[in-house]
Design a protein around this motif. Structure first.
Motif, PDB file in Angstrom:
ATOM      1  N   VAL A 162       0.842  -1.197   0.000  1.00 44.16           N
ATOM      2  CA  VAL A 162       0.000   0.000   0.000  1.00 44.16           C
ATOM      3  C   VAL A 162       0.876   1.246   0.000  1.00 44.16           C
ATOM      4  O   VAL A 162       0.672   2.171  -0.794  1.00 44.16           O
ATOM      5  CB  VAL A 162      -0.958   0.015   1.214  1.00 44.16           C
ATOM      6  CG1 VAL A 162      -1.671   1.358   1.314  1.00 44.16           C
ATOM      7  CG2 VAL A 162      -1.967  -1.126   1.125  1.00 44.16           C
TER       8      VAL A 162
ATOM      9  N   ILE B  82      -6.382   1.547  -4.631  1.00 40.69           N
ATOM     10  CA  ILE B  82      -5.786   0.480  -3.824  1.00 40.69           C
ATOM     11  C   ILE B  82      -6.817  -0.639  -3.754  1.00 40.69           C
ATOM     12  O   ILE B  82      -7.931  -0.441  -3.246  1.00 40.69           O
ATOM     13  CB  ILE B  82      -5.464   0.982  -2.399  1.00 40.69           C
ATOM     14  CG1 ILE B  82      -4.346   2.040  -2.441  1.00 40.69           C
ATOM     15  CG2 ILE B  82      -5.091  -0.183  -1.472  1.00 40.69           C
ATOM     16  CD1 ILE B  82      -2.986   1.529  -2.862  1.00 40.69           C
TER      17      ILE B  82
ATOM     18  N   GLY C 145      -6.544  -3.756   0.179  1.00 39.94           N
ATOM     19  CA  GLY C 145      -6.145  -2.928   1.317  1.00 39.94           C
ATOM     20  C   GLY C 145      -6.574  -3.484   2.665  1.00 39.94           C
ATOM     21  O   GLY C 145      -7.189  -2.777   3.459  1.00 39.94           O
TER      22      GLY C 145
END
Ligand SMILES: [Zn+2]
Length: 435
Positions: A267, A278, A281
């Motif tokens: 990340v 993202i 996550g």
């Protein structure tokens, strides 16, 4: 009403039999939809007794309770709640479930790309029937550019399916992505384009775009473990330099980058490089959430798939997937509170297409969203992530007539979204309740 639908279907069949494309609604064709209620994601309001005028494939007008012209076709949804067509921003139409490595290897080793594409025609039909009128398909898992052709077949009216944004092959570094674990002498396929070095990454982006990629997908981390302090750690795949090259080349060519990043370093490197979303996550540090807010990076959490695969993966020895469920819930909660932009995504294909991806909604609510926030994530927010906010994500004049309907009130109970029984895409009805 039913007769009209049948007539419509029959004309489509005639076209297909003649080897032609299914006809989209004529530009001038006017239809009315009478909705008992309409969910407006932006305001969060439930508007009662709404009449929607559709001309051709777009919405012309949305008004309260007015009578429809008697000559035009009226679709009666007065006992239902209408919503904008839903958007799933993380799918794999060319994958049919992937709990264990064996499931995955089987598909890449024993199924031809042609056969996988035939299966994918069923996946896209299911997506549409579940109520997802737009999807972002985040890589073909070894099936090359088959997603580009699926999208083309849908756009040409050859097969039913949602609007698609496609990522084609995705990228990862040597030794990081299946198939893995075979003898060095055996050449096996990979679920991604294997790329090492910034220049090669740039070349791969150029190549994928030249063959039709709307999005670029990278896998930024692997090999997850929980540290004693509870942080989910990982091995980053690409170097920051490689990731920056991918992002720069994609952005230079007006494409966005989705990064599979499950844990700390993946990340962090992704948000530093300036990716656009993202994916997953499970763990995002507070500092990285701040960067996401500053740069407008979206979070696509895919909670359900983690729960779906956890038991199976734990049974084969990877117990970390069970711990990751809890960490994921906590991260999601922090992201909602911090105000990170969240778009709905499920990773369907990672789980069986026979399971309705709308199962993600109640989990988003369980971990801290209000029902309207969850609905927004799959409509207005998702449209923004895809850069399609002028066309989809809400029911408004000028936008595509992509609309679904369901019994009950999804603003008080999101689980009703698993029972969508009316689906219109671009003014064409693909699913309708039996009357
Ligand atoms: Zn995925």
């Amino acid at each position: 009403m039913k007769k009209l639908l049948l007539a419509f279907a029959a004309s489509a069949l005639v076209s297909l039999a003649a080897g032609q494309e299914v006809k989209k609604p004529q530009a001038s064709q006017v239809q009315y939809l009478r909705c008992g209620a309409l969910v407006e994601p932006e305001s969060g309001k439930l508007r009662k007794n709404v009449l929607i005028t559709v001309e051709g494939e777009r919405v012309k007008d949305v008004r309260d309770g007015a009578a429809a012209s008697t000559e035009a076709r009226v679709i009666d949804l007065s006992d239902r709640t209408c919503l904008p067509g839903l958007i799933d921003t993380h799918t794999h139409v060319l994958l049919q479930g992937d709990i264990t490595a064996a499931d995955y290897d089987e598909q890449l080793l024993k199924q031809s790309v042609a056969y996988r594409t035939i299966l994918a025609t069923r996946s896209v039909k299911r997506a549409l029937e579940y109520g997802f009128t737009t999807i972002r398909d985040l890589e073909t898992e070894g099936a090359g550019y088959a997603d580009v052709d699926l999208k083309k077949a849908i756009n040409n009216g050859i097969i039913p399916g949602p609007r698609m944004k496609v990522a084609t092959r995705a990228m990862d570094v040597t030794g990081a992505y299946p198939l893995l674990g075979y003898a060095p002498e055996v050449l096996v396929p990979h679920g991604v384009q294997v790329v090492d070095g910034a220049d090669n990454a740039r070349k791969a982006v150029r190549e994928q775009i030249s063959y039709g990629a709307d999005w670029i997908k990278v896998y930024s981390d692997r090999s997850y473990f929980v540290r004693p302090d509870g942080v989910l750690d990982d091995i980053p795949t690409f170097t920051p330099d490689e990731l920056r090259a991918v992002v720069d080349e994609a952005h230079r060519q007006r494409r966005k980058v989705a990064s599979h990043a499950i844990a700390l370093n993946g990340v962090h490197n992704s948000v530093e490089a300036g990716v656009d979303s993202i994916e997953h996550g499970n763990y995002i540090a507070d500092a990285d959430m701040k960067i996401m807010i500053e740069k407008g990076i979206f979070y696509v959490p895919t909670i359900y798939v983690g729960e779906y695969v956890a038991q199976g993966r734990a049974a084969t020895g990877a117990r970390v997937w069970l711990d990751m469920i809890k960490i994921h819930g906590e991260t999601f909660q922090r992201a909602v509170k911090a105000g990170v932009k969240i778009a709905f995504g499920t990773d369907v294909g990672g789980f069986d297409w026979g399971v309705n991806p709308a199962k993600e909604f109640p989990l988003m609510v369980k971990y801290g969203m209000t029902p309207v926030q969850a609905i927004r994530s799959a409509t207005t927010n998702a449209a923004e992530l895809l850069g399609m906010q002028n066309d989809v994500g809400s029911i408004a004049p000028g936008k595509y007539a992509d609309l679904v309907a369901v019994k009950g009130d999804p603003l008080s109970d999101v689980t009703v979204l698993e029972k969508i029984d009316f689906v219109m895409k671009g003014g064409e009805v693909f699913k309708s309740p039996a009357r």
